[in-house]
Design a protein around this motif. Structure first.
Motif, PDB file in Angstrom:
ATOM      1  N   THR A  18       0.767  -1.238   0.037  1.00 13.93           N
ATOM      2  CA  THR A  18      -0.155  -0.402   0.231  1.00 13.93           C
ATOM      3  C   THR A  18       1.098   0.988   0.125  1.00 13.93           C
ATOM      4  O   THR A  18       0.523   2.798  -0.825  1.00 13.93           O
ATOM      5  N   VAL A  19       1.981   1.558   0.661  1.00 13.67           N
ATOM      6  CA  VAL A  19       2.917   2.198   0.961  1.00 13.67           C
ATOM      7  C   VAL A  19       3.108   2.797  -0.353  1.00 13.67           C
ATOM      8  O   VAL A  19       3.448   3.532  -1.096  1.00 13.67           O
ATOM      9  N   LEU A  20       3.660   1.453  -0.873  1.00 11.34           N
ATOM     10  CA  LEU A  20       4.362   1.287  -2.592  1.00 11.34           C
ATOM     11  C   LEU A  20       3.981   1.769  -3.331  1.00 11.34           C
ATOM     12  O   LEU A  20       3.745   2.939  -4.428  1.00 11.34           O
ATOM     13  N   LYS A  21       2.376   1.564  -3.449  1.00 12.11           N
ATOM     14  CA  LYS A  21       1.597   1.917  -3.881  1.00 12.11           C
ATOM     15  C   LYS A  21       1.274   3.376  -4.314  1.00 12.11           C
ATOM     16  O   LYS A  21       0.411   4.177  -5.031  1.00 12.11           O
ATOM     17  N   HIS A  22       1.440   4.175  -2.714  1.00 13.65           N
ATOM     18  CA  HIS A  22       1.215   5.801  -2.885  1.00 13.65           C
ATOM     19  C   HIS A  22       2.614   6.254  -2.913  1.00 13.65           C
ATOM     20  O   HIS A  22       2.278   7.168  -2.638  1.00 13.65           O
ATOM     21  N   ASP A  23       3.509   6.135  -3.521  1.00 17.46           N
ATOM     22  CA  ASP A  23       4.630   6.247  -3.440  1.00 17.46           C
ATOM     23  C   ASP A  23       5.262   7.115  -2.855  1.00 17.46           C
ATOM     24  O   ASP A  23       5.969   7.793  -2.958  1.00 17.46           O
ATOM     25  N   LEU A  24       6.128   5.763  -1.665  1.00 23.02           N
ATOM     26  CA  LEU A  24       6.209   7.015  -0.236  1.00 23.02           C
ATOM     27  C   LEU A  24       6.717   5.456  -0.591  1.00 23.02           C
ATOM     28  O   LEU A  24       6.928   4.392  -0.929  1.00 23.02           O
ATOM     29  N   THR A  25       8.199   5.801  -0.018  1.00 24.28           N
ATOM     30  CA  THR A  25       9.705   5.191   0.380  1.00 24.28           C
ATOM     31  C   THR A  25       9.212   4.305   1.994  1.00 24.28           C
ATOM     32  O   THR A  25       9.070   4.902   3.056  1.00 24.28           O
ATOM     33  N   PRO A  26       9.309   2.902   1.946  1.00 18.04           N
ATOM     34  CA  PRO A  26       9.068   2.213   3.134  1.00 18.04           C
ATOM     35  C   PRO A  26      10.434   2.476   3.498  1.00 18.04           C
ATOM     36  O   PRO A  26      11.568   2.427   2.968  1.00 18.04           O
ATOM     37  N   ILE A  27      10.679   2.756   5.155  1.00 16.55           N
ATOM     38  CA  ILE A  27      11.642   2.097   5.443  1.00 16.55           C
ATOM     39  C   ILE A  27      11.557   0.628   6.779  1.00 16.55           C
ATOM     40  O   ILE A  27      10.942   0.843   7.131  1.00 16.55           O
ATOM     41  N   PHE A  28      11.428  -0.660   6.123  1.00 13.35           N
ATOM     42  CA  PHE A  28      11.327  -1.754   6.287  1.00 13.35           C
ATOM     43  C   PHE A  28      12.706  -2.667   7.584  1.00 13.35           C
ATOM     44  O   PHE A  28      13.646  -2.456   6.930  1.00 13.35           O
ATOM     45  N   CYS A  29      12.188  -2.499   8.417  1.00 13.62           N
ATOM     46  CA  CYS A  29      12.513  -2.790   9.770  1.00 13.62           C
ATOM     47  C   CYS A  29      12.482  -4.375   9.770  1.00 13.62           C
ATOM     48  O   CYS A  29      11.651  -5.000  10.062  1.00 13.62           O
ATOM     49  N   ILE A  30      13.274  -4.921  10.609  1.00 13.40           N
ATOM     50  CA  ILE A  30      13.715  -6.206  10.797  1.00 13.40           C
ATOM     51  C   ILE A  30      15.064  -6.463  11.710  1.00 13.40           C
ATOM     52  O   ILE A  30      15.539  -5.443  11.882  1.00 13.40           O
ATOM     53  N   GLY A  31      14.675  -6.853  12.401  1.00 14.89           N
ATOM     54  CA  GLY A  31      15.420  -7.779  14.194  1.00 14.89           C
ATOM     55  C   GLY A  31      15.385  -8.649  14.321  1.00 14.89           C
ATOM     56  O   GLY A  31      14.264  -8.953  14.313  1.00 14.89           O
ATOM     57  N   GLU A  32      16.427  -8.978  15.410  1.00 11.43           N
ATOM     58  CA  GLU A  32      16.347 -10.394  15.815  1.00 11.43           C
ATOM     59  C   GLU A  32      15.854  -9.078  17.516  1.00 11.43           C
ATOM     60  O   GLU A  32      16.432  -8.359  18.251  1.00 11.43           O
ATOM     61  N   THR A  33      14.899 -10.093  18.084  1.00  9.88           N
ATOM     62  CA  THR A  33      15.262 -10.261  19.924  1.00  9.88           C
ATOM     63  C   THR A  33      16.749 -10.257  20.479  1.00  9.88           C
ATOM     64  O   THR A  33      17.246 -11.380  19.797  1.00  9.88           O
ATOM     65  N   LEU A  34      16.686 -10.667  21.899  1.00 14.57           N
ATOM     66  CA  LEU A  34      17.380 -10.421  22.471  1.00 14.57           C
ATOM     67  C   LEU A  34      17.574 -12.587  21.999  1.00 14.57           C
ATOM     68  O   LEU A  34      18.580 -13.208  22.519  1.00 14.57           O
ATOM     69  N   GLN A  35      16.860 -13.273  23.021  1.00 16.10           N
ATOM     70  CA  GLN A  35      16.204 -14.189  23.018  1.00 16.10           C
ATOM     71  C   GLN A  35      16.466 -15.380  21.643  1.00 16.10           C
ATOM     72  O   GLN A  35      17.183 -16.190  21.637  1.00 16.10           O
ATOM     73  N   GLU A  36      16.912 -14.971  20.486  1.00 15.01           N
ATOM     74  CA  GLU A  36      16.677 -15.576  19.283  1.00 15.01           C
ATOM     75  C   GLU A  36      17.967 -14.870  18.821  1.00 15.01           C
ATOM     76  O   GLU A  36      18.761 -16.075  18.936  1.00 15.01           O
ATOM     77  N   ARG A  37      18.988 -14.321  19.152  1.00 16.59           N
ATOM     78  CA  ARG A  37      19.994 -13.944  19.040  1.00 16.59           C
ATOM     79  C   ARG A  37      20.913 -15.381  20.313  1.00 16.59           C
ATOM     80  O   ARG A  37      21.811 -16.223  19.019  1.00 16.59           O
ATOM     81  N   GLU A  38      20.730 -15.177  21.353  1.00 15.12           N
ATOM     82  CA  GLU A  38      21.360 -16.471  22.036  1.00 15.12           C
ATOM     83  C   GLU A  38      20.969 -17.923  21.299  1.00 15.12           C
ATOM     84  O   GLU A  38      21.751 -18.536  21.971  1.00 15.12           O
ATOM     85  N   ALA A  39      19.411 -18.156  21.194  1.00 19.11           N
ATOM     86  CA  ALA A  39      19.526 -19.128  20.620  1.00 19.11           C
ATOM     87  C   ALA A  39      19.747 -19.333  19.578  1.00 19.11           C
ATOM     88  O   ALA A  39      19.835 -20.684  18.453  1.00 19.11           O
ATOM     89  N   GLU A  40      20.933 -18.573  18.435  1.00 19.07           N
ATOM     90  CA  GLU A  40      21.792 -18.426  17.323  1.00 19.07           C
ATOM     91  C   GLU A  40      20.343 -18.243  15.813  1.00 19.07           C
ATOM     92  O   GLU A  40      20.749 -19.225  15.597  1.00 19.07           O
TER      93      GLU A  40
END
Ligand code: PGA
Length: 254
Positions: free
Chosen positions: A118-140
């Motif tokens: 939807t955001v792209l359809k309206h010619d806006l630039t998404p800043i799409f965030c991703i990232g792991e939690t501490l538990q996910e990093r500790e569990a590798e």
């Protein structure tokens, strides 16, 4: 050359007048001090956006963005804001999938895929965030988590549309905690993200994608983080609420 971006995420801070005052300081400082081609972006609460866009007229080094948008075009969604509305203010960016949205508002990768469309359809630039939690990093499992966020959130896009978005890697354990990922940890993930993009699309698309780092980024650690080969700027929370700190981070690219 990839676009270098330093984006401030004000989150739910600053009333209307406080926001305008801080933004005025920021645009003046950017005008006086920024000599490079980097783009500064302020992602404010919705109520500020229109006024900030007016203040930023003529200052092309500063753009304005939102922190969220609804996936639907319009309709009976009391309290929500559409991408079309955001676009109509003159804003250019929208943060999507910030970990606080994922955690407190239950935003899933599937929902975020819809929001991205939807955001792209309206010619806006998404800043799409991703990232792991501490538990996910500790569990590798952090590489798997990142890959799933990419695959389910944005890898449905055509190469052309993918080329319009910005990615922000923000390890959840570094957000607002004062604990920054080391430059080596951040670079390792940014390199991984770029390789996944190259595998899904092609090397040219991967090389053109701006990937920001976020999580306790400040004027002291920005230079080392931004010097990494695959880190193209930052998404800045706490430090974007202080004009001097934010500017010093933006200036890293001068
Ligand atoms: P922080 O927030 O800089 O305060 O850690 C970053 C973010 O949430 O985008």
């Amino acid at each position: 050359m990839r676009k270098k971006i330093v984006a401030g995420n004000w989150k739910m801070n600053l009333d209307y007048n406080e926001g305008l005052a801080l933004f005025s300081e920021i645009i003046n400082m950017v005008n006086d001090e920024i000599t490079g081609t980097q783009q500064a972006v302020i992602c404010s609460p919705f109520i500020h956006i229109h006024s900030l866009v007016q203040l930023a007229k003529g200052y092309h080094k500063v753009a304005v963005g939102a922190q969220n948008a609804h996936q639907a075009e319009s309709g009976a969604y009391t309290g929500e804001i559409s991408a079309k509305m955001i676009k109509s203010t003159g804003a250019a960016y929208v943060i999507l999938g910030h970990s606080e949205r994922r955690q407190y508002f239950g935003e899933t990768n599937a929902l975020l895929a819809q929001k991205t469309d939807t955001v792209l359809k309206h010619d806006l630039t998404p800043i799409f965030c991703i990232g792991e939690t501490l538990q996910e990093r500790e569990a590798e499992t952090h590489f798997d988590v990142i890959k799933t966020q990419l695959v389910e959130g944005i890898f449905h896009l055509s190469a052309e549309d993918f080329g319009k978005l910005v990615i922000a890697y923000e390890p959840v354990w570094a957000i607002g905690t004062g604990v920054t990922a080391t430059s080596a940890q951040a670079q390792e993930i940014h390199d991984f993200i770029r390789k996944e993009i190259a595998a899904k699309y092609n090397q040219a698309v991967a090389d053109a994608t701006t990937i920001l780092y976020g999580g306790s980024c400040n004027p002291k650690n920005a230079a080392e983080l931004f010097a990494q080969a695959d880190i193209d700027g930052g998404l800045i929370g706490g430090a974007s609420l202080k004009s001097r700190d934010f500017l010093d981070i933006v200036k890293t690219f001068n």
